[in-house]
Design an enzyme around this catalytic site. Structure first.
Site, mmCIF file in Angstrom:
data_model
loop_
_atom_site.group_PDB
_atom_site.id
_atom_site.type_symbol
_atom_site.label_atom_id
_atom_site.label_comp_id
_atom_site.label_asym_id
_atom_site.label_seq_id
_atom_site.Cartn_x
_atom_site.Cartn_y
_atom_site.Cartn_z
ATOM 1 N N ASN A 151 0.699 -1.368 -0.049
ATOM 2 C CA ASN A 151 0.141 -0.040 -0.063
ATOM 3 C C ASN A 151 1.000 1.176 -0.193
ATOM 4 O O ASN A 151 0.596 2.313 -0.757
ATOM 5 C CB ASN A 151 -1.191 0.005 1.222
ATOM 6 C CG ASN A 151 -0.353 -0.408 2.505
ATOM 7 O OD1 ASN A 151 0.793 -0.579 2.599
ATOM 8 N ND2 ASN A 151 -1.188 -0.255 3.703
ATOM 9 N N GLU A 248 4.739 -5.339 11.569
ATOM 10 C CA GLU A 248 3.726 -4.281 11.346
ATOM 11 C C GLU A 248 2.393 -4.923 10.742
ATOM 12 O O GLU A 248 2.656 -5.229 9.474
ATOM 13 C CB GLU A 248 4.274 -3.278 10.802
ATOM 14 C CG GLU A 248 5.256 -2.487 11.483
ATOM 15 C CD GLU A 248 4.805 -1.631 12.581
ATOM 16 O OE1 GLU A 248 3.362 -1.418 12.652
ATOM 17 O OE2 GLU A 248 5.603 -1.139 13.421
ATOM 18 N N CYS A 282 -3.582 0.059 6.858
ATOM 19 C CA CYS A 282 -3.607 -0.777 8.233
ATOM 20 C C CYS A 282 -4.207 -0.178 9.323
ATOM 21 O O CYS A 282 -4.796 -0.685 10.138
ATOM 22 C CB CYS A 282 -2.149 -1.115 8.282
ATOM 23 S SG CYS A 282 -1.178 0.130 8.547
ATOM 24 N N GLU A 460 7.966 0.807 15.106
ATOM 25 C CA GLU A 460 8.797 1.549 14.055
ATOM 26 C C GLU A 460 8.829 2.968 14.242
ATOM 27 O O GLU A 460 7.955 3.346 15.168
ATOM 28 C CB GLU A 460 8.022 1.281 12.426
ATOM 29 C CG GLU A 460 8.398 -0.155 11.961
ATOM 30 C CD GLU A 460 8.174 -0.520 10.589
ATOM 31 O OE1 GLU A 460 7.163 0.031 9.884
ATOM 32 O OE2 GLU A 460 9.177 -1.163 10.007
#
Ligand code: NAD
Length: 486
Positions: A151, A248, A282, A460
């Protein structure tokens, strides 16, 4: 429209081809046109990439942190200079509209600037031990593998590469087979910025290539952005070799709109939380919990503004929404819309495939809103990863907190209210790694990012990412004699 790179892989500072691998067709989702053909990595390519990274890592780690940071900051400048061409590449690869993708290189540049600057002050501690002392050193892990989703390809590559490289690691990055192009552009930029050959390598491939990298003896860490099923496989093989991992993953995030919320902002938040990037995000807040007291005002504006969303040519700067990434995802989203109707939710708007002149094969789906949904419905439980919003009603704070947390996911959450005491009280109770008050989907590089529960492991962004790409060495220094009974 062609976007053929010089070769499929980028290893040791140069493009490398090996046409023995399985072919990868890169398709522009707006038209179905094949814009590039690449090859999935053979085991020889995997070995060459990991070998190049291992050979380069030691010398890279010995550079002073400021010197490593300088190279990353040069890469940031090039990313910004080339944002127009990189944004266009990202649109061709993902189908996301150019008005969004023009910003993506800047987000990647932010990561380079942040970690390039931060690394010089990311050091260990001095510990006073009386007669003696100790100190700790932050050391790199070695060769790290990054595996990306489709994405936000260049952002994902940068969010993994920047902290890994700043910390003195080398990286082998495997983009999604759906969007293989911009990671190669990033590798070229690194070389131009002065990154030594072999420190950042790109190999293409399907899941089997990701798995070959994740299980490789030389690899110290795997960082995956992807779905929960993939994460189970990756963490399984990584655990079998006791490797560090960052995961993630997906979400089904709640947005809670209280009756005192500022309506226009809350609607803006809900729209951003569901339709930005065609809903393929997400962190999307796909469960809108709407207080009964604001329901009519909110839904009126939501309907009006959803109908104003311009869907069409992703390269037209006026277009708000483009096509979904591929046929499988397109069908999956349409199936979820059908399930929503069958299970009894009311379709407020959208739900269809728009007919767009010149884009007969485009994988478009109208921005879709379901209301009168219940928590047990499939559309309220599973990650759809498309432009489908589900609106649920609530009356009491305690009840909505319980319902918001009733999911296996825990990536993000949002609260809209003018009562800031309530906002903080509710946020404290929400099981999510990133929370927003009176906004949604803002993920600045300065804030740690990652999931609770099945949405991820590790973080992250921010200094937290440097911790996850480093190991801590403790050193005890004796200044006196050793007390020894023997
Ligand atoms: P995916 O899990 O299908 O693929 C992700 C990557 O893993 C791809 O590069 C793929 O080739 C690779 N892969 C697949 N099988 C593998 C295996 N067995 N071993 C190693 N690698 C393997 O996910 P996707 O469809 O590309 O992306 C969508 C998912 O990613 C959604 O669930 C979304 O929520 C999540 N996502 C999360 C974030 C985040 O930061 N939390 C960001 C973007 C997307």
């Amino acid at each position: 429209m062609k976007a053929q790179p010089l070769a499929s892989h980028y290893i040791n500072g140069a493009y490398v081809e090996d046409d023995h691998g399985r072919s990868i067709e890169v398709i522009y989702p707006a038209t179905g046109e094949i814009i590039a053909r690449l090859y999935s990595a053979t085991s020889d390519i995997v070995e060459r990439a990991v070998g190049a990274a291992r050979a380069a890592q030691g010398k890279w780690a010995k550079l002073k942190p400021v010197a490593r940071g300088r190279i990353l900051r040069r890469a940031a400048d090039i990313l910004r200079e080339r944002h127009a061409q990189l944004g266009r590449l990202e649109t061709l690869d993902t189908g996301r509209v150019i008005q969004e993708t023009l910003g993506d290189p800047g987000v990647a540049a932010n990561a380079m600037e942040f970690f390039g600057g931060a690394i010089a002050s990311f050091y260990g501690d001095y510990i006073d031990l009386g007669q003696s002392f100790g100190y700790s050193r932050r050391e790199p892990l070695g060769v790290c593998v990054g595996i990306g989703a489709w994405n936000f390809p260049i952002q994902i590559a940068a969010m993994k590469a920047a902290p890994a490289l700043a910390m003195g690691n080398a990286m082998v990055f495997k983009p999604s087979e759906n969007t293989p192009l911009s990671a190669l552009a990033l590798a070229e930029i690194f070389t131009e910025a002065g990154l030594p050959d072999g420190v950042f390598n790109v190999v293409q491939g399907y899941g089997d290539v990701g798995e070959a990298l994740a299980i490789h003896e030389t690899v110290a860490k795997v960082s995956l952005t992807g779905s929960v099923p993939t994460a189970r496989k990756v963490s399984g093989v990584a655990a079998s070799k006791l490797k560090h991992i960052t995961l993630e993953l997906g979400g089904k995030s709640p947005v809670i709109v209280f009756d005192d919320a500022e309506v226009e902002n809350a609607v803006s938040g809900a729209l951003a939380a569901n339709f930005y990037a065609n809903g393929e995000v997400c962190t999307n807040g796909t469960r809108i919990f709407l207080h009964e007291g604001i329901r009519d005002r909110f839904l009126k504006r939501l309907t009006e503004r959803t109908k104003n969303i311009r869907i069409g040519d992703p390269l037209d700067p006026e277009t708000h929404m483009g096509p979904l990434i591929n046929k499988t995802q397109h069908q999956k989203v349409l199936d979820y819309i059908a399930i929503g109707k069958t299970e009894g939710a009311t379709l407020l708007c959208g739900g269809g495939v728009p007919r767009l002149q010149g884009f007969d094969s485009g994988l478009f789906v109208e921005p879709t809103v379901f209301v009168d949904a219940t928590d047990s419905m499939t559309i309220a439980r599973e990650e759809i990863f498309g432009p489908v919003m589900t609106v649920l009603s609530f009356r009491h704070e305690d009840d909505v907190i319980r319902r918001a947390n009733d999911t296996q996911f825990g990536l993000a959450a949002g609260v809209f209210t003018r009562d800031l005491s309530r906002a903080h009280r509710v946020i404290t109770e929400l099981q999510a790694g990133t929370c927003w008050i009176n906004t949604y989907n803002r993920t600045p590089i300065e804030l740690p990012f990652g999931g609770y529960k099945h949405s991820g492991i590790g973080r992250e962004n921010a200094l937290a990412a440097l911790s996850h790409y480093s190991q801590l060495k403790s050193i005890y220094v004796e200044t006196g004699d050793i007390a020894n009974p023997y």
